[in-house]
Design a protein around this motif. Structure first.
Motif, short mmCIF file in Angstrom:
data_model
loop_
_atom_site.label_atom_id
_atom_site.label_comp_id
_atom_site.label_asym_id
_atom_site.label_seq_id
_atom_site.Cartn_x
_atom_site.Cartn_y
_atom_site.Cartn_z
N SER A 40 91.47 18.50 32.96
CA SER A 40 90.76 19.08 31.80
C SER A 40 90.36 18.02 30.78
CB SER A 40 91.61 20.18 31.14
OG SER A 40 92.86 19.65 30.76
N LYS A 42 92.84 15.61 29.24
CA LYS A 42 93.92 15.25 28.30
C LYS A 42 94.11 13.72 28.23
CE LYS A 42 96.89 17.70 30.66
NZ LYS A 42 95.97 18.07 31.77
N THR A 43 94.21 13.10 29.42
CA THR A 43 94.39 11.64 29.44
C THR A 43 93.15 10.93 28.89
OG1 THR A 43 95.95 11.78 31.28
CG2 THR A 43 94.88 9.66 30.96
N LYS A 47 92.97 8.13 26.00
CA LYS A 47 92.30 6.83 26.18
C LYS A 47 91.24 6.64 25.11
CE LYS A 47 92.73 6.42 31.19
NZ LYS A 47 91.91 6.73 32.38
N1 LIG Z 1 87.84 6.21 34.83
C1 LIG Z 1 87.19 7.34 35.11
N2 LIG Z 1 85.87 7.35 35.45
C2 LIG Z 1 85.21 8.51 35.72
N3 LIG Z 1 85.78 9.74 35.66
C3 LIG Z 1 87.08 9.80 35.33
C4 LIG Z 1 87.86 8.62 35.03
N4 LIG Z 1 89.12 9.01 34.71
C5 LIG Z 1 89.14 10.36 34.81
N5 LIG Z 1 87.92 10.83 35.18
C6 LIG Z 1 87.56 12.24 35.35
O1 LIG Z 1 87.66 12.88 34.08
C7 LIG Z 1 88.22 14.20 34.23
C8 LIG Z 1 89.43 14.36 33.32
O2 LIG Z 1 90.45 13.50 33.77
P1 LIG Z 1 91.82 13.29 32.96
O3 LIG Z 1 92.59 12.24 33.66
O4 LIG Z 1 91.50 13.09 31.53
O5 LIG Z 1 92.50 14.74 33.14
P2 LIG Z 1 93.93 15.25 32.70
O6 LIG Z 1 93.73 16.47 31.86
O7 LIG Z 1 94.73 14.15 32.11
O8 LIG Z 1 94.57 15.71 34.10
P3 LIG Z 1 96.09 15.67 34.66
O9 LIG Z 1 96.78 16.87 34.08
O10 LIG Z 1 95.93 15.76 36.13
O11 LIG Z 1 96.70 14.37 34.23
C9 LIG Z 1 88.51 14.39 35.71
O12 LIG Z 1 87.45 15.12 36.29
C10 LIG Z 1 88.56 12.97 36.24
O13 LIG Z 1 88.14 12.92 37.59
#
Ligand SMILES: Nc1ncnc2c1ncn2[C@@H]1O[C@H](COP(=O)(O)OP(=O)(O)OP(=O)(O)O)[C@@H](O)[C@H]1O
Ligand SMILES: [Mg+2]
Length: 237
Positions: A40, A42-43, A47
């Motif tokens: 969604s 979050k990470t 960042k």
């Molecule tokens: N470096 C990147 N380049 C392109 N797309 C990315 C990159 N990092 C993450 N994404 C995409 O951005 C979207 C959000 O990723 P993110 O890691 O922020 O999710 P998250 O909410 O932290 O998930 P999780 O609960 O699995 O950790 C995803 O569709 C992912 O594939």
């Protein structure tokens, strides 16, 4: 003034939008939990707060401490980090690099700071151990001590209890709550909505519709009620 404020911020990579129209504020002493399903964003939000990924739109206002890079960060665990071939002391000390330019050596002050934070996390007796040989809970306390070396004001924690057993998880949550009571502002990503509601002052739920508010407001909201009920159902199943 808030420590941090986001106004109509969109997050993502290149032109790929992951989250749109984020609006929220973090004040000194807050404990914000960020919840939402896998992928969604979050990470990506963390960042962006760390300036590792630029926002695609909107404005992020940071107070002076944050501008100086006064942020402690515990990243989401990757397999590489799990096998990092360094001693506990070296890993904790590396937090003293903070937002500053790369330093080839550490000062006396850095070493004192690392020792203080290892004591705080009760890992002083592990300082010469190799990080990769520690248990999951010990590793997370090392990474928390490392994050504490970088900041006196704000901690960003990306799923700090993932992979930990229930007792160790509880210990980690209590440790983080104690740091918050001592005055540190905490922003934590979690998949555990019940624990988020127990410990946090505010909740940001990233989903098709974004929720931001106090935990009391979240408990009363439709999205909060829905997710808290489904978690309760899981526990009783
Ligand atoms: N470096 C990147 N380049 C392109 N797309 C990315 C990159 N990092 C993450 N994404 C995409 O951005 C979207 C959000 O990723 P993110 O890691 O922020 O999710 P998250 O909410 O932290 O998930 P999780 O609960 O699995 O950790 C995803 O569709 C992912 O594939
Ligand atoms: Mg993530």
């Amino acid at each position: 003034m808030s420590l941090l404020e986001l106004k109509d911020v969109s997050l993502g990579y290149d032109s790929q939008i992951v989250v749109e129209n984020l609006n929220f504020k973090v004040n000194k002493g807050d404990y914000l939990c960020i919840v939402g399903e896998n992928g969604s964003g979050k990470t990506t939000l963390m960042k962006t707060l760390l300036k590792l990924t630029p926002p695609l739109a909107g404005v992020i206002i940071r107070d002076d401490d944050l501008k100086k890079g006064e942020i402690g960060y515990l990243p989401q665990q990757t397999l590489v980090q799990k096998d990092f071939p360094a001693s506990v002391k070296e890993i904790v000390l590396s937090g003293c690099q903070g937002g500053k330019k790369f330093k080839p050596f550490y000062t006396k002050e850095d070493k004192k700071n690392a020792e203080k934070n290892m004591k705080r996390m009760d890992i002083l007796d592990l300082q010469n151990e190799c990080y990769k040989d520690l248990s999951g809970g010990q590793k997370q306390r090392v990474l928390l001590a490392r994050a504490l070396c970088a900041t006196k004001s704000i901690l960003l924690l990306d799923e700090p209890v993932s992979g930990l057993d229930p007792m160790v998880t509880m210990g980690m949550y209590e440790l983080i709550a104690k740091l918050n009571k001592e005055g540190l502002t905490v922003i934590m990503i979690s998949h555990d909505i019940s624990a988020s509601v127990k410990y946090a002052s505010h909740i940001l739920h990233i989903s098709k519709k974004i929720f931001f508010g106090t935990k009391e407001e979240y408990i009363q909201s439709d999205i909060g009620k829905f997710f808290l009920m489904s978690e309760g159902g899981k526990e009783n199943a």
